[in-house]
Design a protein around this motif. Structure first.
Motif, PDB file in Angstrom:
ATOM      1  N   GLN A 173       0.818  -1.226   0.000  1.00  0.00           N
ATOM      2  CA  GLN A 173       0.000   0.000   0.000  1.00  0.00           C
ATOM      3  C   GLN A 173       0.847   1.269   0.000  1.00  0.00           C
ATOM      4  O   GLN A 173       0.507   2.252   0.650  1.00  0.00           O
ATOM      5  N   ARG A 174       1.948   1.257  -0.750  1.00  0.00           N
ATOM      6  CA  ARG A 174       2.821   2.426  -0.810  1.00  0.00           C
ATOM      7  C   ARG A 174       3.157   2.788  -2.258  1.00  0.00           C
ATOM      8  O   ARG A 174       4.236   3.286  -2.553  1.00  0.00           O
ATOM      9  N   GLU A 193      -6.037   6.189  -3.350  1.00  0.00           N
ATOM     10  CA  GLU A 193      -6.733   5.126  -2.630  1.00  0.00           C
ATOM     11  C   GLU A 193      -7.901   4.571  -3.424  1.00  0.00           C
ATOM     12  O   GLU A 193      -8.739   5.314  -3.934  1.00  0.00           O
ATOM     13  N   GLN A 194      -7.905   3.243  -3.560  1.00  0.00           N
ATOM     14  CA  GLN A 194      -8.962   2.478  -4.233  1.00  0.00           C
ATOM     15  C   GLN A 194      -9.176   2.900  -5.692  1.00  0.00           C
ATOM     16  O   GLN A 194     -10.246   2.672  -6.254  1.00  0.00           O
ATOM     17  N   TRP A 195      -8.166   3.479  -6.306  1.00  0.00           N
ATOM     18  CA  TRP A 195      -8.269   3.827  -7.733  1.00  0.00           C
ATOM     19  C   TRP A 195      -8.561   2.566  -8.543  1.00  0.00           C
ATOM     20  O   TRP A 195      -7.927   1.532  -8.369  1.00  0.00           O
ATOM     21  N   GLY A 196      -9.548   2.652  -9.436  1.00  0.00           N
ATOM     22  CA  GLY A 196      -9.829   1.580 -10.373  1.00  0.00           C
ATOM     23  C   GLY A 196     -10.530   0.363  -9.805  1.00  0.00           C
ATOM     24  O   GLY A 196     -10.670  -0.649 -10.488  1.00  0.00           O
ATOM     25  N   LEU A 197     -10.995   0.446  -8.563  1.00  0.00           N
ATOM     26  CA  LEU A 197     -11.589  -0.728  -7.928  1.00  0.00           C
ATOM     27  C   LEU A 197     -12.817  -1.223  -8.672  1.00  0.00           C
ATOM     28  O   LEU A 197     -13.126  -2.419  -8.665  1.00  0.00           O
ATOM     29  N   ASP A 198     -13.533  -0.322  -9.346  1.00  0.00           N
ATOM     30  CA  ASP A 198     -14.744  -0.710 -10.064  1.00  0.00           C
ATOM     31  C   ASP A 198     -14.460  -1.441 -11.372  1.00  0.00           C
ATOM     32  O   ASP A 198     -15.393  -1.927 -12.023  1.00  0.00           O
ATOM     33  N   THR A 238       6.637   6.147   0.409  1.00  0.00           N
ATOM     34  CA  THR A 238       6.567   6.878   1.680  1.00  0.00           C
ATOM     35  C   THR A 238       5.146   7.292   2.038  1.00  0.00           C
ATOM     36  O   THR A 238       4.907   7.717   3.166  1.00  0.00           O
ATOM     37  N   SER A 239       4.208   7.192   1.097  1.00  0.00           N
ATOM     38  CA  SER A 239       2.821   7.582   1.358  1.00  0.00           C
ATOM     39  C   SER A 239       1.935   6.349   1.360  1.00  0.00           C
ATOM     40  O   SER A 239       2.014   5.508   0.457  1.00  0.00           O
ATOM     41  N   TYR A 240       1.088   6.252   2.365  1.00  0.00           N
ATOM     42  CA  TYR A 240       0.141   5.141   2.459  1.00  0.00           C
ATOM     43  C   TYR A 240      -1.166   5.488   1.768  1.00  0.00           C
ATOM     44  O   TYR A 240      -1.733   6.571   1.976  1.00  0.00           O
ATOM     45  N   ALA A 241      -1.657   4.590   0.926  1.00  0.00           N
ATOM     46  CA  ALA A 241      -2.994   4.705   0.327  1.00  0.00           C
ATOM     47  C   ALA A 241      -3.433   3.297  -0.054  1.00  0.00           C
ATOM     48  O   ALA A 241      -2.731   2.598  -0.796  1.00  0.00           O
ATOM     49  N   TYR A 242      -4.578   2.870   0.445  1.00  0.00           N
ATOM     50  CA  TYR A 242      -5.007   1.483   0.261  1.00  0.00           C
ATOM     51  C   TYR A 242      -5.390   1.232  -1.191  1.00  0.00           C
ATOM     52  O   TYR A 242      -6.199   1.950  -1.771  1.00  0.00           O
ATOM     53  N   VAL A 285       3.151  -6.409   4.767  1.00  0.00           N
ATOM     54  CA  VAL A 285       2.955  -7.045   3.461  1.00  0.00           C
ATOM     55  C   VAL A 285       1.689  -7.887   3.585  1.00  0.00           C
ATOM     56  O   VAL A 285       1.719  -9.046   3.972  1.00  0.00           O
ATOM     57  N   GLY A 286       0.555  -7.261   3.336  1.00  0.00           N
ATOM     58  CA  GLY A 286      -0.725  -7.942   3.486  1.00  0.00           C
ATOM     59  C   GLY A 286      -1.261  -7.958   4.906  1.00  0.00           C
ATOM     60  O   GLY A 286      -2.263  -8.625   5.181  1.00  0.00           O
TER      61      GLY A 286
END
Length: 290
Positions: free
Chosen positions: A46-47, A52-57, A83-87, A232-233
């Motif tokens: 997640q780095r 965040e959640q781009w393209g999930l659809d 260095t940046s967290y985004a799920y 990692v997961g």
């Protein structure tokens, strides 16, 4: 998926820090320099810098895994790489493709042969069809707002158009298991990589998956005073005067799962729900711990 990568690493076929493009030549991020550096660990930590959640659809719209991985090249970065967290769920599909290309087997076969069989997870499956084929499977639900404003849990029919999303996105955590097998999975993850006297994955592999890779927050929503990082997961809650907590939750269409480990205490907590909206399961797990 992280476990299947760990097994490939143990077999000497991969390294955690290898670039994804080495195993999936079509893989590409918008920034070419990031593409060349983007590792298997990055795919599962997640780095990526992708929103965040781009393209999930994409999975809901019917695109297959390969097409979804190809779509990553169009994602405009929003955060800093590593260095940046985004799920994000999509990069997990790239890691799964890497495992497939290295092993010569499908991701589903790797999960079955490398996880389900050695751990005797007899209820485990990786597809929506696998869930519904079980004679004793749960009915999934989604929250629906009625015309009068009331919100109710509505059963999801087996032929619902969007059920295919679960199968397409399975490498991002879409496994089916009953509570007994989920408890076995928790017990295994709390150990040293062996099960019934057999080494399934190295202790180093487990430690790698449970080690922080990017900071999520200096102040956890779940545990007061904890520093929260994505591994990692997994997610680690680091506490100053208590053992670390390792956990992860997740939603599929109509279901929610929460697994929490305290490896030092050999403690595992599993909460499963057949509804994927606002959930009490995560809070229950941490309340049990507290």
């Amino acid at each position: 998926t992280a476990m299947t990568v760990a097994e490939q690493v143990d077999d000497g076929k991969m390294n955690w820090t290898d670039p994804v493009v080495r195993y999936v030549p079509s893989f590409q991020i918008l920034n070419k320099n990031v593409t060349n550096e983007y590792s298997l660990t990055d795919s599962m930590s997640q780095r990526s810098g992708i929103p965040e959640q781009w393209g999930l659809d994409h999975g809901t719209l019917g695109y297959n895994r390969s097409e979804i991985v190809s779509a990553l090249r169009y994602a405009e970065p929003e955060g800093n790489f590593r260095t940046s967290y985004a799920y994000q769920n999509l990069p997990w599909l790239a890691a799964a493709a890497a495992v497939e290309n290295t092993s010569g087997k499908s991701w589903d076969e790797n999960v079955r042969e490398g996880i389900f069989v050695p751990l005797n997870l007899t209820s485990g499956s990786t597809t929506y069809a696998g869930l519904t084929s079980s004679p004793d499977h749960v009915t999934l639900h989604r929250m629906v707002r009625l015309d009068n404003g009331t919100v109710v849990a509505s059963p999801i029919e087996d032929n619902w158009t969007f059920n295919s999303w679960v199968t397409i996105m399975s490498p991002a955590g879409g496994l089916n298991m009953n509570i007994r097998d989920f408890a076995t999975w928790a017990a295994f993850q709390s150990g040293n990589g062996t099960w019934n006297g057999k080494q399934v994955v190295s202790s180093e592999g487990l430690d790698y998956m449970h080690s922080p890779r990017v900071l999520m927050s200096d102040s956890s929503d779940f545990v007061h005073g904890a520093k929260e990082s994505y591994d990692v997961g997994w997610v680690t809650e680091e506490l100053p005067d208590s053992p670390d907590i390792v956990w992860h939750n997740g939603n599929a269409l109509g279901g929610h799962a929460m697994i929490m480990l305290v490896p030092e205490e050999r403690l595992g907590v599993v909460v499963l729900e057949n509804e994927a909206g606002p959930t009490a399961g995560d809070a229950l797990a941490f309340q049990f711990y507290n």
